[in-house]
Design an enzyme around this catalytic site. Structure first.
Site, PDB file in Angstrom:
ATOM      1  N   GLU A   1       0.860  -1.183   0.000  1.00  0.00           N
ATOM      2  CA  GLU A   1       0.000   0.000   0.000  1.00  0.00           C
ATOM      3  C   GLU A   1       0.896   1.233   0.000  1.00  0.00           C
ATOM      4  O   GLU A   1       1.771   1.386   0.854  1.00  0.00           O
ATOM      5  CB  GLU A   1      -0.905  -0.026   1.244  1.00  0.00           C
ATOM      6  N   ARG A   2       0.678   2.088  -1.000  1.00  0.00           N
ATOM      7  CA  ARG A   2       1.477   3.319  -1.146  1.00  0.00           C
ATOM      8  C   ARG A   2       2.965   3.021  -1.321  1.00  0.00           C
ATOM      9  O   ARG A   2       3.816   3.791  -0.848  1.00  0.00           O
ATOM     10  CB  ARG A   2       1.282   4.267   0.041  1.00  0.00           C
TER      11      ARG A   2
ATOM     12  N   GLU B   1     -11.052   4.412   8.822  1.00  0.00           N
ATOM     13  CA  GLU B   1     -11.178   3.990   7.427  1.00  0.00           C
ATOM     14  C   GLU B   1     -11.718   2.565   7.300  1.00  0.00           C
ATOM     15  O   GLU B   1     -11.199   1.763   6.534  1.00  0.00           O
ATOM     16  CB  GLU B   1      -9.827   4.097   6.712  1.00  0.00           C
TER      17      GLU B   1
ATOM     18  N   ARG C   1      -2.619   3.614  16.954  1.00  0.00           N
ATOM     19  CA  ARG C   1      -2.588   4.771  16.045  1.00  0.00           C
ATOM     20  C   ARG C   1      -3.709   5.775  16.334  1.00  0.00           C
ATOM     21  O   ARG C   1      -4.840   5.385  16.624  1.00  0.00           O
ATOM     22  CB  ARG C   1      -2.658   4.316  14.595  1.00  0.00           C
TER      23      ARG C   1
ATOM     24  N   ARG D   1     -12.074  17.330   9.337  1.00  0.00           N
ATOM     25  CA  ARG D   1     -11.225  16.152   9.436  1.00  0.00           C
ATOM     26  C   ARG D   1      -9.978  16.409  10.288  1.00  0.00           C
ATOM     27  O   ARG D   1      -9.497  15.518  10.997  1.00  0.00           O
ATOM     28  CB  ARG D   1     -10.808  15.734   8.019  1.00  0.00           C
TER      29      ARG D   1
ATOM     30  N   LYS E   1       0.394  10.759  13.513  1.00  0.00           N
ATOM     31  CA  LYS E   1       1.005  11.300  12.295  1.00  0.00           C
ATOM     32  C   LYS E   1       1.479  12.729  12.538  1.00  0.00           C
ATOM     33  O   LYS E   1       0.866  13.466  13.322  1.00  0.00           O
ATOM     34  CB  LYS E   1       0.007  11.283  11.134  1.00  0.00           C
TER      35      LYS E   1
ATOM     36  N   ASP F   1      -3.007  14.273   6.754  1.00  0.00           N
ATOM     37  CA  ASP F   1      -2.468  13.024   6.229  1.00  0.00           C
ATOM     38  C   ASP F   1      -1.221  13.218   5.382  1.00  0.00           C
ATOM     39  O   ASP F   1      -1.307  13.143   4.157  1.00  0.00           O
ATOM     40  CB  ASP F   1      -3.551  12.313   5.397  1.00  0.00           C
TER      41      ASP F   1
ATOM     42  N   GLU G   1       4.651   9.547  13.853  1.00  0.00           N
ATOM     43  CA  GLU G   1       4.669   8.709  12.649  1.00  0.00           C
ATOM     44  C   GLU G   1       4.905   9.614  11.454  1.00  0.00           C
ATOM     45  O   GLU G   1       4.090  10.486  11.159  1.00  0.00           O
ATOM     46  CB  GLU G   1       3.337   7.954  12.503  1.00  0.00           C
TER      47      GLU G   1
ATOM     48  N   GLU H   1       3.747   9.173  -0.721  1.00  0.00           N
ATOM     49  CA  GLU H   1       2.360   9.035  -1.175  1.00  0.00           C
ATOM     50  C   GLU H   1       1.831  10.331  -1.774  1.00  0.00           C
ATOM     51  O   GLU H   1       1.121  10.312  -2.776  1.00  0.00           O
ATOM     52  CB  GLU H   1       1.466   8.607   0.004  1.00  0.00           C
TER      53      GLU H   1
HETATM   54  C1  BDP Z   1      -3.387   7.274   4.222  1.00  0.00           C
HETATM   55  C2  BDP Z   1      -3.281   6.318   3.095  1.00  0.00           C
HETATM   56  C3  BDP Z   1      -3.947   4.986   3.352  1.00  0.00           C
HETATM   57  C4  BDP Z   1      -3.513   4.473   4.707  1.00  0.00           C
HETATM   58  C5  BDP Z   1      -3.855   5.488   5.772  1.00  0.00           C
HETATM   59  C6  BDP Z   1      -3.329   5.128   7.151  1.00  0.00           C
HETATM   60  O1  BDP Z   1      -3.857   6.930   1.965  1.00  0.00           O
HETATM   61  O2  BDP Z   1      -3.577   4.128   2.307  1.00  0.00           O
HETATM   62  O3  BDP Z   1      -4.116   3.251   5.005  1.00  0.00           O
HETATM   63  O4  BDP Z   1      -3.272   6.699   5.471  1.00  0.00           O
HETATM   64  O5  BDP Z   1      -2.330   5.705   7.536  1.00  0.00           O
HETATM   65  O6  BDP Z   1      -2.286   8.105   4.108  1.00  0.00           O
HETATM   66  O7  BDP Z   1      -3.908   4.316   7.857  1.00  0.00           O
END
Ligand code: BDP
Length: 679
Positions: free
Chosen positions: A146-147, A270, A303, A314, A338, A343, A365, A371
């Site tokens: 992923e990414r 998500e 997280r 958001r 993060k 994001d 993080e 990405e």
């Molecule tokens: C976003 C990404 C996604 C990740 C999510 C995460 O687009 O793919 O699953 O963060 O950090 O940046 O959980």
């Protein structure tokens, strides 16, 4: 042996820049010393631990200098995983408290040797800023990442545990050389399968390879694992059967991997399952796992990236969910946050959660994988981005409460401190897709080791180790690296603009993006709010009031149009097109100027690189040259897309001194990149 000799002869005949390199050696391009050199000195170690022996072996193979005494000393607990080096009377003495300290010292010495920076006298003491310096791999069990933009996953799950790729040890060594001591093997969107007995055998095989290098394995876990793996009715953390399931599972993990690090958890974000599915809090969920891990010394990295459909801005969500839970977490839970509140954008303010929770240990993080920063096509050196967050003052306990100090153990001296970053590593021969993306992996490791290091110093180190010591190369390329992140911000999202990316894959610009039936916070207009009056997200008291999540004096500083830093202006304010900026220009003219300077900077990087052709080996020269072409083309695409689109609102002219658009807006709107990302 024969091969080595031929290579040596070739090497002597050709100028360095003519020998092709593919980048696979990263910052470890040491060459073994001759037998005579090896005989002329001794490398002695007082300890039989496999890591201490490895330290000895690395020096024995590559060290050109005088004799070295390596010592583990039990009374030196304050060195933690660090080391002391001093040289007098012809011998170099290295002291560490743990064997891994000797290994880090060995790489320190080799680094100085490679950079030709070994003076006559050495006097070094290094103690790492963070206890746990961890990479997060977003690798799926089917081999996709992923990414990830550097090929498929390094982990060959289908072949493990029987076939051990030589790259596993190479990976561990590269990490150890920069002080990284932990890794999460799998995606935070975790498959429950990772905890299946079959996969745990594979995890054990990797842990066995990493162990001598001082690298501990962690896993991302799916909160519903008991349901999916063993058919339990639910995963409610308040239920004894569920708690027992986790205890049994943890016991099974430690039987295979006795130094297992712990769990990383993405819950109720998500679409991932979590304690809230059962009316429980994040704290209850985290504590259940923490209780299972506690007897073995394991950690839970929980997280704070919670991203769910709510009517709230958001940027406010993590703070709103977690601040009320302060004080409710077990002492082996650490909140993984993060760097910014949205994001991993090219620029964000720091996440206001840092410093807001006084009783809960927190960790950063970062995202090394790009990405939102041009994947592995754009050269963007991220140390300045990392430092910007680390050095941000949260004012959480008054002046000087930087994110670094909130997280490095200063605030929670009795706990374990940690720092994480999402890796950019794949099976590409150069590991990271773009040769210069290696620098971001390197920079994360070095800052996790010592957050006081400067971005510039790290860039120079990396260039010398990875390319050459030639000052005529190092100087201009350091400068290019130091400018690169800001250049990218300029051509993508200057002045605090954010998240105006193409849907889903996050590569190109799509400020006009709109999806029928999609959530508003998936849409670029949610973030830029362009209209006939101006542009930007009003996060002041007249808008979402996200500014109130920052401690005084930041709430006022960010909340006031005049005192708000201009590089975050449109993050916090909806600003009229004709607003006068500090430069005296209107916002519109300033915006045009920023986009244009981003493009000019990208063009300049091409020139810098082309001038250095005779100083770089041909393969890497050509590969970087091609990527820089893409970067410039993309920069022009971004500039044209954003300016032509925003111009439909501002109705103002693009100042004449600025490079003219070369695209039609309608053509740009038709671009649909086929870059589906894997979940
Ligand atoms: C976003 C990404 C996604 C990740 C999510 C995460 O687009 O793919 O699953 O963060 O950090 O940046 O959980």
């Amino acid at each position: 042996m024969f091969g080595v000799r031929i290579y040596t002869i070739l090497f002597l005949l050709l100028p360095l820049s003519a020998i092709s390199e593919d980048g696979s050696q990263l910052w470890l391009r040491y060459r073994p010393v001759s037998a005579e050199v090896a005989k002329s000195r001794t490398i002695h170690v007082n300890n039989k631990h496999e890591t201490a022996l490895l330290a000895r072996q690395e020096l024995d193979t590559y060290w050109k200098g005088s004799s070295i005494e390596l010592k583990v000393q039990k009374k030196e607990a304050k060195l933690k995983q660090g080391y002391r080096i001093d040289s007098s009377g012809g011998t170099i003495r290295v002291i560490a408290f743990q064997p891994v300290g000797l290994l880090y010292a060995a790489y320190h010495l080799l680094r100085l040797q490679e950079m030709t920076m070994l003076g006559d006298e050495l006097r070094v003491e290094e103690i790492p800023s963070y206890d746990v310096r961890i990479l997060n791999h977003w690798d799926n069990l089917d081999g996709t990442i992923e990414r990830g933009y550097a090929g498929r996953s390094l982990w060959k799950w289908a072949e493990l545990p029987h076939t051990i790729s030589p790259r596993y040890a190479a990976y561990a060594r590269a990490n150890a050389a920069i002080g990284i001591n932990a890794t999460v093997l799998n995606n935070v969107n975790a498959s429950p399968q990772i905890l299946d007995a079959v996969y745990l055998e594979k995890v054990k095989a990797l842990a066995d390879v990493f162990r001598p290098y001082g690298i501990r394995v962690y896993l991302s876990v799916n909160f519903s694992s008991p349901v999916v793996l063993d058919g339990m009715a639910d995963a409610d953390p308040a239920r004894k059967e569920v708690q027992d399931w986790w205890k049994k599972k943890v016991k099974q993990v430690y039987a295979l991997v006795p130094d297992f690090g712990g769990f990383l958890v993405k819950a109720n974000s998500e679409g991932q399952p979590g304690p809230q599915d059962y009316g429980r809090t994040h704290a209850q969920g985290a504590n259940m796992l923490a209780d299972a891990l506690k007897p073995y010394g394991g950690l839970v990295m929980w997280r704070a990236f919670v991203y769910n459909p709510t009517s709230e801005d958001r940027a406010k969500q993590a703070y709103l969910e977690f601040v009320p839970l302060d004080g409710q977490f077990r002492d082996n839970v650490i909140l993984q946050i993060k760097n910014g509140p949205i994001d991993f954008q090219p620029r964000e303010p720091f996440n206001p959660l840092f410093g807001a929770m006084q009783k809960t240990p927190q960790m950063l993080e970062f995202q090394i994988t790009q990405e939102y920063l041009g994947f592995s096509n754009h050269l963007a050196y991220l140390a300045p981005l990392f430092k910007e967050t680390l050095d941000s003052d949260t004012y959480g306990r008054g002046v000087g409460s930087t994110v670094a100090r909130v997280t490095d153990g200063t605030w929670h001296p009795s706990g374990i401190s940690a720092i994480a970053a999402v890796a950019n590593i794949g099976e590409d021969s150069n590991w990271t897709g773009h040769h210069f993306a290696q620098a971001n992996w390197y920079a994360f490791g070095r800052l996790a080791w010592k957050h006081q290091l400067s971005s510039e110093q790290i860039a120079q180190e990396w260039l010398k180790l990875t390319f050459s010591n030639d000052e005529q190369f190092v100087r201009p390329v350091t400068e290019m690296m130091m400018d690169s992140r800001e250049a990218l911000v300029n051509y993508m999202m200057p002045l605090g603009l954010h998240h105006i990316f193409a849907f889903d894959h996050h590569y190109g610009p799509e400020p006009w993006g709109d999806r029928k039936g999609g959530r508003p916070d998936w849409m670029p207009w949610y973030y830029h709010n362009a209209d006939s009056i101006g542009v930007g997200f009003d996060r002041t008291a007249t808008g979402s009031n996200a500014v109130a999540q920052y401690r005084p004096p930041l709430d006022k500083r960010y909340g006031d149009l005049v005192s708000c830093p201009e590089n975050l202006l449109l993050w916090f304010h909806h600003v009229p097109w004709d607003y006068r900026m500090r430069s005296g220009q209107t916002l519109w003219d300033e915006l045009c100027g920023r986009y244009d300077s981003g493009v000019q900077q990208a063009r300049e990087f091409q020139k810098v690189w082309d001038r250095l052709e005779n100083k770089v080996d041909p393969q890497r020269f050509n590969e970087v040259q091609s990527k820089l072409k893409i970067q410039t083309k993309d920069a022009v695409w971004w500039k044209d897309a954003c300016l032509l689109y925003f111009q439909t609102f501002s109705k103002m002219r693009i100042p004449e001194h600025i490079e003219r658009p070369v695209h039609e807006l309608e053509d740009l709107k038709r671009i649909k990149l086929n870059m589906k990302h894997h979940n």
